[in-house]
Design a protein around this motif. Sequence first.
Motif, PDB file in Angstrom:
ATOM      1  N   GLN A 196       0.849  -1.588   0.142  1.00 33.61           N
ATOM      2  CA  GLN A 196      -0.129   0.058  -0.057  1.00 33.61           C
ATOM      3  C   GLN A 196       0.813   1.677   0.010  1.00 33.61           C
ATOM      4  N   THR A 214       2.366   1.958  -2.985  1.00 37.23           N
ATOM      5  CA  THR A 214       1.410   2.177  -4.290  1.00 37.23           C
ATOM      6  C   THR A 214       1.093   4.223  -4.093  1.00 37.23           C
ATOM      7  N   ALA A 215       0.900   4.297  -3.234  1.00 41.06           N
ATOM      8  CA  ALA A 215       0.244   5.784  -2.437  1.00 41.06           C
ATOM      9  C   ALA A 215       2.200   6.218  -3.079  1.00 41.06           C
ATOM     10  N   GLN A 216       3.214   5.747  -3.045  1.00 37.88           N
ATOM     11  CA  GLN A 216       4.339   6.425  -3.216  1.00 37.88           C
ATOM     12  C   GLN A 216       4.457   6.582  -4.703  1.00 37.88           C
ATOM     13  N   SER A 234       1.924   6.481  -6.855  1.00 37.86           N
ATOM     14  CA  SER A 234       0.530   7.582  -6.798  1.00 37.86           C
ATOM     15  C   SER A 234       1.278   8.627  -7.126  1.00 37.86           C
ATOM     16  N   GLU A 235       1.599   9.132  -5.694  1.00 35.65           N
ATOM     17  CA  GLU A 235       2.299  10.581  -5.814  1.00 35.65           C
ATOM     18  C   GLU A 235       3.300  10.710  -6.766  1.00 35.65           C
ATOM     19  N   GLN A 236       3.997  10.249  -6.937  1.00 35.73           N
ATOM     20  CA  GLN A 236       4.735  10.224  -8.026  1.00 35.73           C
ATOM     21  C   GLN A 236       4.790  10.827  -9.220  1.00 35.73           C
ATOM     22  N   LEU A 237       3.417  10.107  -9.350  1.00 34.03           N
ATOM     23  CA  LEU A 237       2.588  10.494 -11.258  1.00 34.03           C
ATOM     24  C   LEU A 237       2.251  11.540 -10.808  1.00 34.03           C
ATOM     25  N   VAL A 238       1.346  11.878  -9.687  1.00 31.98           N
ATOM     26  CA  VAL A 238       0.773  13.034  -9.765  1.00 31.98           C
ATOM     27  C   VAL A 238       1.759  14.234 -10.112  1.00 31.98           C
ATOM     28  N   THR A 278       2.828  14.745 -13.399  1.00 33.26           N
ATOM     29  CA  THR A 278       1.919  15.136 -14.139  1.00 33.26           C
ATOM     30  C   THR A 278       1.326  16.877 -14.391  1.00 33.26           C
TER      31      THR A 278
END
Length: 164
Positions: free
Chosen positions: A61, A64-66, A68-72, A75
């Motif tokens: 988890q 996954t959160a990390q 997701s933050e990198q993707l944000v 972006t």
Amino acid sequence: MIDLAQDTPSNPLLRLGAQPIALTAAALLLLIAGVTSIAIWRAYTGAAPETDRVVASRQLQARTAQASEQLVEKTKGLEVTQQESIDQLQVVQDQLQTMKRLMAAQQADTKRLSEQVASLNESIDGLRQSFASARATEVETPSVTRRKPARHRVHASARKRSRG
């Protein structure tokens, strides 16, 4: 005579099946012994698969959160870069429009100056023609005026040369 020994079963498994309480008690004891040995083994080694699974799931988890933050963040970085590119393109387009306006103004000035030069050329040609016709009429009609002495004519022509 009838043999009684043949009536009693000699197989011990068959005898156990005849006493279900003893069989259930033995199975229960084996089950309790197995669970106890597993609990003692876990307590001794300190490894519990359930806690390992929980830790692994929490790590997953967190990853996954990390991610997701990198993707944000990436972006947002792409959005900023895209906006900068759009702004630069807008500046270039504005400069292009300004250059087009300046070029059109220069072309209009060039056309106006060209027309003025053409008009001046026409005026000069007209003056030349009128000057030529005026000379031609002067040559055809001699003047009746009295001529000045030669000495005065030389000085007058010298003055004309110095002026022109």
